[in-house]
Design an enzyme around this catalytic site. Structure first.
Site, short mmCIF file in Angstrom:
data_model
loop_
_atom_site.label_atom_id
_atom_site.label_comp_id
_atom_site.label_asym_id
_atom_site.label_seq_id
_atom_site.Cartn_x
_atom_site.Cartn_y
_atom_site.Cartn_z
N GLU A 38 -10.30 -1.11 11.84
CA GLU A 38 -10.86 -1.69 10.50
C GLU A 38 -10.63 -3.27 10.77
O GLU A 38 -11.85 -3.99 10.55
CB GLU A 38 -10.53 -1.70 9.45
CG GLU A 38 -9.10 -2.30 9.24
CD GLU A 38 -8.06 -1.58 7.83
OE1 GLU A 38 -8.80 -1.33 6.81
OE2 GLU A 38 -7.26 -1.82 8.30
N GLY B 104 0.61 -1.17 0.32
CA GLY B 104 -0.73 -0.06 0.02
C GLY B 104 0.66 1.19 0.21
O GLY B 104 2.05 1.43 0.35
N ARG C 170 -25.51 12.83 18.93
CA ARG C 170 -25.09 11.37 18.11
C ARG C 170 -23.98 11.00 19.01
O ARG C 170 -23.08 11.31 19.35
CB ARG C 170 -25.11 11.73 16.50
CG ARG C 170 -25.98 11.68 15.99
CD ARG C 170 -26.08 12.66 14.49
NE ARG C 170 -27.27 12.69 13.99
CZ ARG C 170 -27.63 13.38 12.83
NH1 ARG C 170 -26.73 13.38 11.89
NH2 ARG C 170 -28.87 13.15 12.53
N ASP D 178 0.80 1.21 8.93
CA ASP D 178 0.00 0.96 9.99
C ASP D 178 1.33 1.10 10.96
O ASP D 178 0.66 0.46 12.35
CB ASP D 178 -0.12 -0.78 9.65
CG ASP D 178 -1.13 -0.64 8.83
OD1 ASP D 178 -1.84 -0.08 7.87
OD2 ASP D 178 -0.74 -2.14 7.43
N GLY E 106 -5.29 0.66 9.12
CA GLY E 106 -4.47 -0.20 10.26
C GLY E 106 -3.82 -1.95 10.60
O GLY E 106 -3.33 -1.96 10.64
N ARG E 107 -5.19 -2.17 9.27
CA ARG E 107 -4.43 -3.85 9.72
C ARG E 107 -4.93 -4.10 10.56
O ARG E 107 -6.03 -4.73 11.77
CB ARG E 107 -3.54 -4.16 8.39
CG ARG E 107 -3.84 -5.09 7.57
CD ARG E 107 -2.81 -5.90 6.90
NE ARG E 107 -2.96 -5.84 5.67
CZ ARG E 107 -2.30 -5.78 4.84
NH1 ARG E 107 -0.59 -6.02 4.86
NH2 ARG E 107 -2.11 -5.69 3.71
#
Ligand code: F6P
Length: 340
Positions: free
Chosen positions: A220, A10, A161, A126, A169-170
């Site tokens: 994620e 990446g 809210r 990351d 960041g895997r």
């Protein structure tokens, strides 16, 4: 000497700055650089571009990589490693500088063990490479995520809210951790930790009743209890393609169900990889590029450039790729101080 430079995996902020620095320092030694296009794929297919002063002038402002990148793993392609070695010979490359994360550098390590003269430069948003304190790309990416978090707080406060920010960041939680701490998030979810959902919900309710909004930063890569993780969506290095898991969205539904509060989610995704690099990343990447050119000059192959404290040093690629650097309990306990 003729040195091939490639960027794999990446992209992230700092790559162009590292390329520029490696080229400029190589010129001091009378060495010539050749750009290998699109990571290891470029060496399998023999795709290159000239890479001199003219090509690197003016790229200090830009993120991305002028060489292009790919997630190609030569050891997963038919005769991939063989073709890489043949092309290195054909192109007259006497050394290789590979800029990448654990995958690209893992390939560099194997090639070195098979006789290729290679030096590694660590990059990844990351920040999950052990052996180096920080990787370039991380600071810019967290800076971008931090801006998003601040913006979410403004609108979350107006609408009363619960705002959820999903960051990349895997399998390492560094981006979520630093974004959460620096934005004053009310909860952070990391892939390294089993989510404490009941505790989080109780806390978010309390926070919301006190200040009318709440911010959760999630990585994620988290796995929620009872979530089924499919083995099907993997890249050539065996990593799960995490964007398909939609953790922010799942979390927002869960928060709404369990708290009765309205929740909204923002997934900033690739926003974290582009844009102008931060000052920290420009300097770190530049120092890394210079050191890589120096390691080549000194014939120190099989090494990776690393930041230790404030020093740029070299460590073996073997050590550097042995294990991932993950968020430990000490960092988590530090972050929890601010969940009030
Ligand atoms: O490794 C860097 C990274 O940005 C991860 O944080 C993320 O999971 C992945 O790359 C996304 O990859 P791609 O750009 O191939 O979608």
């Amino acid at each position: 000497m003729r040195i091939g430079i490639l960027t794999g995996g990446g992209d992230c902020a700092g790559l162009n700055q590292a390329i520029r620095a490696a080229v400029m320092r190589s010129l001091d030694f009378g060495n010539e650089c050749l750009g290998v296009l699109e990571g290891w794929r470029g060496l399998i297919e023999g795709k290159t571009t000239s890479l001199g002063l003219k090509e690197v002038e003016g790229i200090i402002e830009k993120s991305g990589t002028i060489l292009g990148t790919s997630r190609t793993n030569p050891y997963q392609e038919e005769e991939g490693a063989k073709k890489v070695k043949e092309n290195i010979k054909k192109l007259g490359l006497e050394a290789l500088v590979a800029m990448g994360g654990e995958d690209t550098l893992g390939v560099a390590r194997k090639l070195f063990e098979e006789g290729v003269k290679v030096v590694g430069v660590p990059k990844t948003m990351d920040n999950d490479l052990s052996a180096t304190d920080y990787t370039f790309g991380f600071d810019s990416s967290v800076t971008r995520a931090l801006e998003a978090a601040s913006v979410l707080i403004d609108t979350g406060r107006s609408h009363r809210r619960v705002m959820i920010l999903e960051v990349m960041g895997r399998h390492a939680g560094w981006v979520a951790l630093f974004t959460g701490i620096a934005s004053g998030a009310d909860w952070i979810l990391l892939p390294e930790r089993k989510p404490e959902i009941e505790e989080m919900i109780k806390h978010i309710r309390a926070v919301h009743s006190r200040k009318n909004y709440a911010l959760i930063v999630t990585s994620e890569g988290i796995t929620l209890p009872e979530q089924k993780v499919g083995a099907e969506d993997q890249d050539k290095f065996g990593h799960m393609i995490l964007k398909k898991r939609k953790m922010g969205e799942t979390l927002a539904k869960l928060v709404e169900e369990k708290t009765g509060l309205e929740a909204r989610v923002l997934v900033i995704g690739h926003m974290q990889r582009g844009g102008g690099p931060s000052l920290f990343d420009r300097i770190l990447a530049t120092r890394c590029g210079v050191k890589a050119a120096e390691l080549v000059k000194e014939g120190k192959f099989g090494q990776m450039v690393a930041l230790r404290g404030n020093e740029i040093v070299e460590v073996s690629l073997k050590e550097a790729t042995a294990k991932l650097k993950l968020v430990d309990d000490a960092w988590w306990n530090f972050a929890k101080v601010f969940f009030k």
